[in-house]
Design a protein around this motif. Sequence first.
Motif, short mmCIF file in Angstrom:
data_model
loop_
_atom_site.label_atom_id
_atom_site.label_comp_id
_atom_site.label_asym_id
_atom_site.label_seq_id
_atom_site.Cartn_x
_atom_site.Cartn_y
_atom_site.Cartn_z
N VAL A 13 0.84 -1.21 0.00
CA VAL A 13 0.00 0.00 0.00
C VAL A 13 0.87 1.25 0.00
CG1 VAL A 13 -1.70 1.32 1.31
CG2 VAL A 13 -1.94 -1.15 1.11
N ASP A 17 0.85 4.26 -2.66
CA ASP A 17 0.57 5.60 -2.14
C ASP A 17 1.57 6.61 -2.70
OD1 ASP A 17 -1.63 4.90 -0.68
OD2 ASP A 17 -0.60 4.78 1.25
N GLN A 70 -1.11 3.17 6.60
CA GLN A 70 -1.31 1.90 5.91
C GLN A 70 -1.65 0.79 6.89
OE1 GLN A 70 1.49 3.78 5.51
NE2 GLN A 70 1.05 4.67 3.52
N LEU A 73 -5.15 1.05 8.19
CA LEU A 73 -6.12 0.63 7.19
C LEU A 73 -6.63 -0.78 7.45
CD1 LEU A 73 -7.48 1.10 4.40
CD2 LEU A 73 -5.37 0.27 3.34
N LEU A 85 -4.94 8.81 7.72
CA LEU A 85 -4.47 9.10 6.37
C LEU A 85 -4.54 10.60 6.08
CD1 LEU A 85 -3.56 8.26 3.53
CD2 LEU A 85 -5.97 7.88 2.97
N HIS A 127 -7.39 3.81 -0.59
CA HIS A 127 -7.46 3.12 0.69
C HIS A 127 -8.83 2.47 0.90
CE1 HIS A 127 -3.76 4.41 3.16
NE2 HIS A 127 -3.50 4.59 1.87
#
Length: 466
Positions: A13, A17, A70, A73, A85, A127
């Motif tokens: 992730v 990102d 991350q 998440l 985030l 996300h």
Amino acid sequence: MLERLWARLTGSVLFWDLWLTLFALWFSSSVRLWVDLGYDLTAEHVHVPWPLYPAVALIWGTIFLILRPQRALFTSGMVEALGRLVGAVVLSSASFAGLLYLSFRDISRLQFIYFVLLNLALLLLFHLVVRVVVRMRRQGSEQHRVLVVGDALAGQQLATEFERRAWAGLKVVGYVSDQPHVYSCLPHLGLVDDLPQIVAEQQIHEAIFALPPQQHERVARLSLELLKQPVMLHMLPSVLDLTFARTPVTMIGGIPLISLRESPFTPAQRVLKRMVDLVASGLLLVLLAPLFVVLALLIKLESPGPIFFWQERIGEYGRRFRMIKFRSMYVDAEDRWHEVAHRDEHGRLIHKVSDDPRVTQIGRKLRRTSLDELPQLLNVLRGEMSLVGPRPEVPYIAAEYEPWQWQRFQVPPGITGWWQVNGRSDRTMHLHTKDDLYYIQNYSFWLDLRILLKTLRVVLRGQGAY
């Protein structure tokens, strides 16, 4: 166990990102020209100087590693995860604004705002999609199958805790025990000594030993027997084990777990190594594309057959994959393996010789310069290999390994490694295992960098390759 899964998910992730953030920075130039607000500017005025791209990647990467949106998440509620985030993007944007004030002050303020808003929108959407997709896939066919060895009640407790952590995709499929528990809700799959066979038949990903302390020798013996299978091993420790444990202890619902076969890389090291692999392999594949075309023509002109050679190899945790190389042998080489294979004075199999009659003329040059290895960058991009690591072994050689040698499969195999820069083919496969274990035990980013630099020197000399 959970730390490894967190590292794998959060590392992927984080990588995307950063790419989405860089895309937002690049695309903000076009948005500034399209949206009719503020002063009229030309394409030259909204051009983003190239030094800002690595600066943004560094700022966002550092702050995201500190705040870890991350990880939230997968482990936190929706509101907390998205809130973290947003906080990470705001802090990163503020740091970037300070950098612009001290350096490139000509950047349009509207363009900066468009970049931040676009970046925030892309990351929030990404996300949300990841959260939904991971939960759907983890509840489906891609669950990690867990087997408990010993105490059925401990297995039931673990099964309950794993259900509460659906993001991890762990499911206890049963237990093995010499004394089945009549009141257990989990299926009894067999006896403890049949563990290797049961692991293979049930396609187990994680095995957890829940045996009493007096059976530690049995755990050690079974662990060695399982080295040949891609299964992660864990143990419920006693008080004495917890006192002297040198490996991290994971708490799952109040149950301590010690991992017997986790990766020697820390989560941060694994993320950094994977990011370097992705960026470097992607760039090299683009830059070396013309060379690939030339080599492909030379191979095709010299002898009939395919340009690439695919061969099954053993990778991390014993998983098999197909490694790709430029073809350096005649097409019937696999059928002629007995022409070169022989055993040394100790009865160990040797499969490489300097005057191999199966190698083509262009193939010898490719091997001497290691250009035949370049297509393995595709394996690196796919996550099957790394730039640096132990050599991926062929199955028929690994079948003759002693148990201790299977420890070399604890990390992803590499295109180059400690063995290759310390003798390459001049040293037999049975000796390079010790070099691979040295690399695993002493891994660091700087060791990888040192090996890559030494690889260039060894390849330019054409030393020890055939």
